[in-house]
Design a protein around this motif. Sequence first.
Motif, PDB file in Angstrom:
ATOM      1  N   ARG A 190       8.839  59.704  13.610  1.00 56.30           N
ATOM      2  CA  ARG A 190       8.160  58.549  14.204  1.00 56.30           C
ATOM      3  C   ARG A 190       7.377  57.773  13.160  1.00 56.30           C
ATOM      4  NH1 ARG A 190       7.493  58.388  19.735  1.00 56.30           N
ATOM      5  NH2 ARG A 190       5.411  57.501  19.558  1.00 56.30           N
ATOM      6  N   LEU A 191       6.818  58.487  12.177  1.00 58.16           N
ATOM      7  CA  LEU A 191       6.090  57.810  11.104  1.00 58.16           C
ATOM      8  C   LEU A 191       7.035  57.027  10.202  1.00 58.16           C
ATOM      9  CD1 LEU A 191       3.372  57.384   9.612  1.00 58.16           C
ATOM     10  CD2 LEU A 191       3.926  59.433   8.271  1.00 58.16           C
ATOM     11  N   MET A 192       8.146  57.689   9.809  1.00 53.13           N
ATOM     12  CA  MET A 192       9.105  57.025   8.918  1.00 53.13           C
ATOM     13  C   MET A 192       9.831  55.888   9.626  1.00 53.13           C
ATOM     14  SD  MET A 192       9.201  58.468   5.852  1.00 53.13           S
ATOM     15  CE  MET A 192      10.857  58.238   5.196  1.00 53.13           C
ATOM     16  N   GLY A 193      10.020  56.019  10.935  1.00 54.03           N
ATOM     17  CA  GLY A 193      10.870  55.070  11.644  1.00 54.03           C
ATOM     18  C   GLY A 193      10.127  53.978  12.372  1.00 54.03           C
ATOM     19  N   ASN A 194       8.978  53.562  11.868  1.00 54.96           N
ATOM     20  CA  ASN A 194       8.352  52.382  12.450  1.00 54.96           C
ATOM     21  C   ASN A 194       8.085  51.368  11.342  1.00 54.96           C
ATOM     22  OD1 ASN A 194       5.316  52.310  11.640  1.00 54.96           O
ATOM     23  ND2 ASN A 194       5.626  54.452  12.251  1.00 54.96           N
ATOM     24  N   PHE A 246       5.072  51.587   8.706  1.00 56.93           N
ATOM     25  CA  PHE A 246       5.105  52.506   7.570  1.00 56.93           C
ATOM     26  C   PHE A 246       6.359  52.348   6.721  1.00 56.93           C
ATOM     27  CE2 PHE A 246       6.177  56.619   5.679  1.00 56.93           C
ATOM     28  CZ  PHE A 246       4.996  56.937   5.023  1.00 56.93           C
ATOM     29  N   ALA A 247       7.487  52.075   7.369  1.00 54.87           N
ATOM     30  CA  ALA A 247       8.777  52.110   6.674  1.00 54.87           C
ATOM     31  C   ALA A 247       8.848  51.227   5.426  1.00 54.87           C
ATOM     32  CB  ALA A 247       9.900  51.743   7.651  1.00 54.87           C
ATOM     33  N   PRO A 248       8.416  49.959   5.474  1.00 55.10           N
ATOM     34  CA  PRO A 248       8.527  49.143   4.259  1.00 55.10           C
ATOM     35  C   PRO A 248       7.645  49.614   3.110  1.00 55.10           C
ATOM     36  CG  PRO A 248       8.303  47.759   6.207  1.00 55.10           C
ATOM     37  CD  PRO A 248       7.992  49.152   6.626  1.00 55.10           C
ATOM     38  N   LEU A 249       6.625  50.437   3.416  1.00 60.81           N
ATOM     39  CA  LEU A 249       5.759  50.926   2.350  1.00 60.81           C
ATOM     40  C   LEU A 249       6.462  51.966   1.481  1.00 60.81           C
ATOM     41  CD1 LEU A 249       2.391  51.320   4.300  1.00 60.81           C
ATOM     42  CD2 LEU A 249       3.119  49.428   2.839  1.00 60.81           C
ATOM     43  N   GLU A 296       4.527  46.013  15.210  1.00 60.34           N
ATOM     44  CA  GLU A 296       5.458  46.307  14.118  1.00 60.34           C
ATOM     45  C   GLU A 296       6.057  45.019  13.564  1.00 60.34           C
ATOM     46  OE1 GLU A 296       7.612  50.568  14.579  1.00 60.34           O
ATOM     47  OE2 GLU A 296       8.203  49.067  16.030  1.00 60.34           O
ATOM     48  N   PHE A 297       6.444  44.135  14.452  1.00 62.13           N
ATOM     49  CA  PHE A 297       7.082  42.883  14.050  1.00 62.13           C
ATOM     50  C   PHE A 297       6.143  42.051  13.180  1.00 62.13           C
ATOM     51  CE2 PHE A 297       8.544  38.534  14.703  1.00 62.13           C
ATOM     52  CZ  PHE A 297       9.908  38.666  14.564  1.00 62.13           C
ATOM     53  N   LEU A 298       4.905  41.932  13.592  1.00 62.11           N
ATOM     54  CA  LEU A 298       3.948  41.136  12.826  1.00 62.11           C
ATOM     55  C   LEU A 298       3.660  41.749  11.464  1.00 62.11           C
ATOM     56  CD1 LEU A 298       1.429  40.239  15.682  1.00 62.11           C
ATOM     57  CD2 LEU A 298       3.185  38.759  14.686  1.00 62.11           C
ATOM     58  N   LEU A 299       3.491  43.059  11.413  1.00 62.01           N
ATOM     59  CA  LEU A 299       3.206  43.721  10.141  1.00 62.01           C
ATOM     60  C   LEU A 299       4.405  43.684   9.213  1.00 62.01           C
ATOM     61  CD1 LEU A 299       1.089  46.737  11.390  1.00 62.01           C
ATOM     62  CD2 LEU A 299       0.299  44.819  10.026  1.00 62.01           C
ATOM     63  N   ALA A 300       5.628  43.720   9.778  1.00 66.69           N
ATOM     64  CA  ALA A 300       6.824  43.640   8.946  1.00 66.69           C
ATOM     65  C   ALA A 300       6.889  42.303   8.215  1.00 66.69           C
ATOM     66  CB  ALA A 300       8.078  43.835   9.801  1.00 66.69           C
ATOM     67  N   ILE A 301       6.433  41.244   8.857  1.00 66.82           N
ATOM     68  CA  ILE A 301       6.409  39.932   8.205  1.00 66.82           C
ATOM     69  C   ILE A 301       5.425  39.941   7.037  1.00 66.82           C
ATOM     70  CG2 ILE A 301       5.853  37.501   8.536  1.00 66.82           C
ATOM     71  CD1 ILE A 301       6.843  37.764  11.397  1.00 66.82           C
ATOM     72  N   VAL A 302       4.271  40.596   7.212  1.00 65.78           N
ATOM     73  CA  VAL A 302       3.293  40.696   6.115  1.00 65.78           C
ATOM     74  C   VAL A 302       3.875  41.505   4.963  1.00 65.78           C
ATOM     75  CG1 VAL A 302       1.023  41.581   5.471  1.00 65.78           C
ATOM     76  CG2 VAL A 302       1.343  40.445   7.679  1.00 65.78           C
ATOM     77  N   GLU A 303       4.544  42.608   5.278  1.00 66.57           N
ATOM     78  CA  GLU A 303       5.086  43.464   4.233  1.00 66.57           C
ATOM     79  C   GLU A 303       6.288  42.821   3.538  1.00 66.57           C
ATOM     80  OE1 GLU A 303       5.603  46.912   6.605  1.00 66.57           O
ATOM     81  OE2 GLU A 303       3.540  47.591   6.295  1.00 66.57           O
ATOM     82  N   LEU A 304       6.856  41.790   4.169  1.00 62.31           N
ATOM     83  CA  LEU A 304       7.901  41.026   3.505  1.00 62.31           C
ATOM     84  C   LEU A 304       7.399  40.463   2.183  1.00 62.31           C
ATOM     85  CD1 LEU A 304      10.774  39.684   3.802  1.00 62.31           C
ATOM     86  CD2 LEU A 304       9.603  37.744   4.831  1.00 62.31           C
ATOM     87  N   LEU A 305       6.131  40.098   2.145  1.00 62.35           N
ATOM     88  CA  LEU A 305       5.523  39.579   0.920  1.00 62.35           C
ATOM     89  C   LEU A 305       5.179  40.700  -0.054  1.00 62.35           C
ATOM     90  CD1 LEU A 305       3.099  36.997   2.579  1.00 62.35           C
ATOM     91  CD2 LEU A 305       5.389  36.575   1.667  1.00 62.35           C
ATOM     92  N   LEU A 306       4.738  41.846   0.458  1.00 69.71           N
ATOM     93  CA  LEU A 306       4.328  42.943  -0.412  1.00 69.71           C
ATOM     94  C   LEU A 306       5.494  43.522  -1.207  1.00 69.71           C
ATOM     95  CD1 LEU A 306       1.858  44.889   1.921  1.00 69.71           C
ATOM     96  CD2 LEU A 306       1.321  43.232   0.125  1.00 69.71           C
ATOM     97  N   ASP A 307       6.685  43.558  -0.601  1.00 68.46           N
ATOM     98  CA  ASP A 307       7.836  44.170  -1.260  1.00 68.46           C
ATOM     99  C   ASP A 307       8.264  43.434  -2.525  1.00 68.46           C
ATOM    100  OD1 ASP A 307       7.995  46.209   0.510  1.00 68.46           O
ATOM    101  OD2 ASP A 307       9.578  45.335   1.736  1.00 68.46           O
TER     102      ASP A 307
END
Length: 272
Positions: free
Chosen positions: A97-101, A104-107, A164-175
Amino acid sequence: MYTWGLVVLAHRRERWPAWRAWCFYLLGLGSYAWIQFGFLGTWSHDLRWAFTTRIALLIFLVPMMVALGMPITLMRRTFRPGARAALEAALRSWPVRLMGNAIFAPLVPLVGFLFFLTPLAGPLRLDPGWAAAITLLVPFIGLLITLPITEDTEHRSSTFIIYEFLLAIVELLLDSIPGILLRLNGNVLDGVAAATHTVAGAALPHWFPNPLHDQHLSGDFLWFLAEVADLPVIIALFTRWSRVDRRDAKQVDELSDEEYEAAVRAHLGQRG
């Protein structure tokens, strides 16, 4: 395992979309073979950009292509009750559950790519033991990240998926950070300042870039792949949100009038 599942369904005379199987074998396993045995796998030891591109594709591309085959759904349909219960327990476990959300996943790739900015990148690229470990470990981590996001809708609420959707957009920049730093840095960061090795006993080809240019190319490709790879994750989250929303709507439709009124009163009571 996937082939066994197809055989079980065929024995039961149940249908499985042929295009799913083609995606699993041709796009999933095929992309893995292309990466490992093609140009990237051949020159990963000698070229920084081939090494970093290979790892990025193993953690991003291969799991996404495998996920198109819906292996978890196939296992749910073909496993016996005991094995299916074990599968569901594994999907509900906190590591999965931690890896698959998408919080956490993009980190995970981000932390992994930060190693390219350290002297550890040299041994990771040149040591045969690490090369073998990367070949197996990186796609496995990618599957742990990708499969729950794309297939597991049983244990997620629509509100959680929105976060999750909102944080994934933020992590789009971090990657993009590791690739940008590799591209802009004026020093060779992996500690291998010159090509001191040879290929099959011969000098490296004349078209090889110098170490610094090799690092800059590595940053260019890593930056591009990290940004592109986040888009399927966002699409998968949107798809999962749609499934969960349909599931919730169906549950509401199945409520009796009395149950619906009780749920509304409970909701209003919580808000008050």
